[in-house]
Write a protein that holds these residues in place. Structure first.
Motif, PDB file in Angstrom:
ATOM      1  N   VAL A   3       0.849  -1.185   0.000  1.00 11.59           N
ATOM      2  CA  VAL A   3       0.000   0.000   0.000  1.00 11.59           C
ATOM      3  C   VAL A   3       0.885   1.235   0.000  1.00 11.59           C
ATOM      4  N   SER A   4       0.627   2.145  -0.931  1.00 13.94           N
ATOM      5  CA  SER A   4       1.292   3.443  -0.925  1.00 13.94           C
ATOM      6  C   SER A   4       0.447   4.382  -0.085  1.00 13.94           C
ATOM      7  N   LEU A   5       1.010   4.835   1.025  1.00 16.25           N
ATOM      8  CA  LEU A   5       0.241   5.691   1.925  1.00 16.25           C
ATOM      9  C   LEU A   5       0.126   7.092   1.336  1.00 16.25           C
ATOM     10  N   ASN A   6      -1.098   7.519   1.065  1.00 19.16           N
ATOM     11  CA  ASN A   6      -1.337   8.893   0.629  1.00 19.16           C
ATOM     12  C   ASN A   6      -2.456   9.513   1.461  1.00 19.16           C
ATOM     13  N   ALA A   7      -2.857   8.805   2.513  1.00 22.53           N
ATOM     14  CA  ALA A   7      -3.879   9.258   3.459  1.00 22.53           C
ATOM     15  C   ALA A   7      -3.776   8.367   4.694  1.00 22.53           C
ATOM     16  N   ASN A   8      -4.412   8.794   5.768  1.00 21.20           N
ATOM     17  CA  ASN A   8      -4.489   7.947   6.952  1.00 21.20           C
ATOM     18  C   ASN A   8      -5.358   6.737   6.639  1.00 21.20           C
ATOM     19  N   ILE A   9      -5.038   5.604   7.225  1.00 21.82           N
ATOM     20  CA  ILE A   9      -5.864   4.403   7.077  1.00 21.82           C
ATOM     21  C   ILE A   9      -6.785   4.357   8.292  1.00 21.82           C
ATOM     22  N   THR A  10      -8.080   4.493   8.034  1.00 24.21           N
ATOM     23  CA  THR A  10      -9.038   4.562   9.140  1.00 24.21           C
ATOM     24  C   THR A  10      -9.662   3.216   9.467  1.00 24.21           C
ATOM     25  N   SER A  11      -9.587   2.247   8.554  1.00 25.55           N
ATOM     26  CA  SER A  11     -10.114   0.915   8.844  1.00 25.55           C
ATOM     27  C   SER A  11      -9.474  -0.113   7.927  1.00 25.55           C
ATOM     28  N   LEU A  12      -9.425  -1.338   8.402  1.00 25.13           N
ATOM     29  CA  LEU A  12      -8.933  -2.480   7.628  1.00 25.13           C
ATOM     30  C   LEU A  12      -9.973  -3.585   7.707  1.00 25.13           C
ATOM     31  N   SER A  13     -10.278  -4.195   6.595  1.00 24.72           N
ATOM     32  CA  SER A  13     -11.201  -5.333   6.560  1.00 24.72           C
ATOM     33  C   SER A  13     -10.469  -6.538   6.008  1.00 24.72           C
ATOM     34  N   LEU A  14     -10.596  -7.655   6.701  1.00 22.36           N
ATOM     35  CA  LEU A  14      -9.958  -8.892   6.265  1.00 22.36           C
ATOM     36  C   LEU A  14     -11.038  -9.894   5.903  1.00 22.36           C
ATOM     37  N   SER A  15     -10.874 -10.545   4.759  1.00 24.43           N
ATOM     38  CA  SER A  15     -11.865 -11.526   4.318  1.00 24.43           C
ATOM     39  C   SER A  15     -11.169 -12.812   3.894  1.00 24.43           C
ATOM     40  N   ASN A  16     -11.968 -13.857   3.717  1.00 25.75           N
ATOM     41  CA  ASN A  16     -11.472 -15.166   3.287  1.00 25.75           C
ATOM     42  C   ASN A  16     -10.453 -15.764   4.250  1.00 25.75           C
ATOM     43  N   VAL A  17     -10.693 -15.567   5.538  1.00 26.60           N
ATOM     44  CA  VAL A  17      -9.822 -16.101   6.583  1.00 26.60           C
ATOM     45  C   VAL A  17     -10.176 -17.574   6.806  1.00 26.60           C
ATOM     46  N   GLN A  18      -9.153 -18.409   6.953  1.00 32.68           N
ATOM     47  CA  GLN A  18      -9.369 -19.829   7.228  1.00 32.68           C
ATOM     48  C   GLN A  18     -10.144 -20.002   8.534  1.00 32.68           C
ATOM     49  N   SER A  19     -10.872 -21.087   8.650  1.00 33.12           N
ATOM     50  CA  SER A  19     -11.634 -21.365   9.865  1.00 33.12           C
ATOM     51  C   SER A  19     -10.699 -21.637  11.046  1.00 33.12           C
ATOM     52  N   SER A  20     -11.253 -21.540  12.241  1.00 29.55           N
ATOM     53  CA  SER A  20     -10.495 -21.766  13.461  1.00 29.55           C
ATOM     54  C   SER A  20      -9.788 -23.126  13.412  1.00 29.55           C
ATOM     55  N   GLY A  21      -8.547 -23.147  13.882  1.00 30.23           N
ATOM     56  CA  GLY A  21      -7.755 -24.368  13.849  1.00 30.23           C
ATOM     57  C   GLY A  21      -6.851 -24.458  12.631  1.00 30.23           C
ATOM     58  N   ARG A  22      -7.071 -23.562  11.684  1.00 30.45           N
ATOM     59  CA  ARG A  22      -6.223 -23.496  10.492  1.00 30.45           C
ATOM     60  C   ARG A  22      -5.553 -22.131  10.473  1.00 30.45           C
ATOM     61  N   SER A  23      -4.419 -22.039   9.857  1.00 25.92           N
ATOM     62  CA  SER A  23      -3.648 -20.800   9.860  1.00 25.92           C
ATOM     63  C   SER A  23      -3.944 -19.935   8.641  1.00 25.92           C
ATOM     64  N   SER A  24      -4.047 -18.640   8.871  1.00 29.51           N
ATOM     65  CA  SER A  24      -4.094 -17.637   7.808  1.00 29.51           C
ATOM     66  C   SER A  24      -3.034 -16.606   8.138  1.00 29.51           C
ATOM     67  N   SER A  25      -2.369 -16.094   7.120  1.00 33.42           N
ATOM     68  CA  SER A  25      -1.340 -15.083   7.359  1.00 33.42           C
ATOM     69  C   SER A  25      -1.235 -14.160   6.151  1.00 33.42           C
ATOM     70  N   PHE A  26      -0.636 -13.004   6.393  1.00 34.04           N
ATOM     71  CA  PHE A  26      -0.350 -12.088   5.290  1.00 34.04           C
ATOM     72  C   PHE A  26       0.751 -11.128   5.710  1.00 34.04           C
ATOM     73  N   VAL A  27       1.384 -10.538   4.700  1.00 36.34           N
ATOM     74  CA  VAL A  27       2.411  -9.521   4.887  1.00 36.34           C
ATOM     75  C   VAL A  27       1.854  -8.223   4.331  1.00 36.34           C
ATOM     76  N   LEU A  28       2.051  -7.133   5.062  1.00 34.27           N
ATOM     77  CA  LEU A  28       1.595  -5.815   4.630  1.00 34.27           C
ATOM     78  C   LEU A  28       2.805  -4.898   4.547  1.00 34.27           C
ATOM     79  N   ILE A  29       3.009  -4.301   3.373  1.00 34.46           N
ATOM     80  CA  ILE A  29       4.103  -3.358   3.156  1.00 34.46           C
ATOM     81  C   ILE A  29       3.485  -1.984   2.925  1.00 34.46           C
TER      82      ILE A  29
END
Length: 85
Positions: A3-29
């Motif tokens: 993400v190129s920051l050109n404004a404040n980030i006021t919210s983040l939404s995460l979708s398609n997360v694995q169900s409990s007991g399974r791992s989900s991960s991501f890197v944010l630059i």
């Protein structure tokens, strides 16, 4: 994700997360635009010592963050991988 920051980030939404007991991960630059910006990190992001980082503001410098969950996204372990890179 990158993400190129050109404004404040006021919210983040995460979708398609694995169900409990399974791992989900991501890197944010985040790439700074030379202006001080803020990120409103979700309460579900658990930072070391309970303190979210201050985002770098130096033009074209990058901050790298790593996140993972094993409970379906109820909580995310949040880590700073590098800042002002």
């Amino acid at each position: 994700f990158e993400v190129s920051l050109n404004a404040n980030i006021t919210s983040l939404s995460l979708s398609n997360v694995q169900s409990s007991g399974r791992s989900s991960s991501f890197v944010l630059i985040l790439t700074a635009d030379g202006t001080a910006r803020t990120v409103n990190w979700p309460a579900s992001f658990l930072w070391p010592s309970g303190t979210a980082p201050t985002v770098t503001s130096t033009l074209n410098k990058k901050d790298v963050f790593v996140f993972f969950t094993i409970d379906g996204g109820t909580s995310w372990q949040a880590f700073t991988s590098g800042q002002n890179l």
